[in-house]
Design a protein around this motif. Structure first.
Motif, short mmCIF file in Angstrom:
data_model
loop_
_atom_site.label_atom_id
_atom_site.label_comp_id
_atom_site.label_asym_id
_atom_site.label_seq_id
_atom_site.Cartn_x
_atom_site.Cartn_y
_atom_site.Cartn_z
N LEU A 62 0.56 -0.94 0.05
CA LEU A 62 -0.27 -0.16 -0.10
C LEU A 62 0.59 1.10 0.05
O LEU A 62 1.92 1.80 1.29
N ALA A 63 0.98 1.96 -1.36
CA ALA A 63 1.75 3.02 -0.92
C ALA A 63 1.03 3.93 -1.23
O ALA A 63 0.50 4.83 -2.40
N GLU A 64 1.54 5.35 -0.21
CA GLU A 64 0.75 6.08 -0.17
C GLU A 64 1.00 6.85 -0.88
O GLU A 64 2.22 7.85 -1.97
N ALA A 65 0.44 7.97 -2.45
CA ALA A 65 0.75 9.00 -3.05
C ALA A 65 1.36 9.94 -2.38
O ALA A 65 0.44 10.76 -1.28
N SER A 66 2.71 10.45 -3.13
CA SER A 66 3.61 11.54 -2.86
C SER A 66 3.36 12.78 -3.48
O SER A 66 4.65 13.11 -3.55
N ASP A 67 2.65 12.03 -5.07
CA ASP A 67 2.41 13.78 -5.63
C ASP A 67 1.39 14.01 -6.99
O ASP A 67 0.35 12.88 -6.37
N ASP A 68 1.03 14.94 -7.13
CA ASP A 68 -0.20 14.88 -8.02
C ASP A 68 -0.34 13.50 -9.43
O ASP A 68 -1.43 13.10 -9.04
N ALA A 69 0.99 13.64 -9.84
CA ALA A 69 0.63 12.54 -10.89
C ALA A 69 0.17 10.88 -10.16
O ALA A 69 -0.34 10.24 -10.56
N GLN A 70 0.86 11.02 -8.40
CA GLN A 70 0.63 9.88 -7.96
C GLN A 70 -0.97 9.79 -7.86
O GLN A 70 -1.66 8.66 -7.70
N ARG A 71 -1.14 10.74 -6.48
CA ARG A 71 -2.76 10.85 -6.99
C ARG A 71 -3.18 11.03 -7.78
O ARG A 71 -5.02 9.78 -7.78
N ASP A 72 -3.26 11.07 -9.06
CA ASP A 72 -3.97 11.26 -10.16
C ASP A 72 -4.30 9.77 -11.03
O ASP A 72 -5.55 9.47 -11.12
N SER A 73 -3.70 8.80 -10.32
CA SER A 73 -3.54 7.51 -10.62
C SER A 73 -4.77 6.57 -9.27
O SER A 73 -5.07 5.97 -9.50
N ILE A 74 -4.90 7.26 -8.24
CA ILE A 74 -5.40 6.07 -7.46
C ILE A 74 -6.92 6.07 -7.63
O ILE A 74 -7.71 7.13 -8.48
N GLY A 75 -7.11 5.11 -7.93
CA GLY A 75 -8.34 4.11 -7.70
C GLY A 75 -9.00 4.13 -9.74
O GLY A 75 -9.91 3.79 -10.08
N ASN A 76 -8.42 4.53 -10.43
CA ASN A 76 -7.45 4.05 -12.18
C ASN A 76 -5.92 4.26 -12.65
O ASN A 76 -5.35 4.11 -13.24
#
Length: 135
Positions: A62-76
């Motif tokens: 479980l890798a917590e998103a650390s930037d916008d690009a990673q946050r944008d991939s959450i759930g997709n």
């Protein structure tokens, strides 16, 4: 085959999540997974893994998103396709237990040539198959 590639397996799959603790709770409480590691790496990062209670198959990092690009991939993480496949030896039992624990199934169970299956979504909307393979 001897030597190269003989004794390898996929052991861990990274899954980008919004929050470590929220993800741990969802996988443990809803899917019945075990928290196998939670190590503080400093600077707000952790090494968090969960795995099916029987210890079979790959574990999830479980890798917590650390930037916008990673946050944008959450759930997709796979562009809307089914991402992971949770195999069971008793579809009816596990489907009922998951419904009771609040897992959101996106379809009714169906029988396919390869087994009984239904698609469900994780806490962020990534799609999974719950599947009992035909034996």
């Amino acid at each position: 085959m001897t030597g190269f590639a003989e004794n390898r397996r996929v052991a861990t799959v990274a899954l980008v999540v919004a929050n470590y603790d929220e993800a741990i709770a969802w996988y443990v409480d809803r899917l019945g997974f075990l928290l196998t590691e939670d190590v503080d790496l400093g600077d707000g990062k952790r090494w968090v893994t969960v795995a099916p209670a029987n210890g079979q198959g790959a574990q999830l990092l479980l890798a917590e998103a650390s930037d916008d690009a990673q946050r944008d991939s959450i759930g997709n993480q796979t562009g809307g396709r089914v991402f992971l496949f949770l195999e069971t030896d008793d579809f009816v039992r596990d489907h009922a237990a998951m419904l009771k624990r609040g897992v959101e199934f996106r379809e009714a169970p169906r029988r396919e040539a390869y087994g009984t299956v239904a698609v469900f979504a994780d806490l962020h909307g990534n799609l999974w198959d719950l599947i009992e393979p035909k034996r």
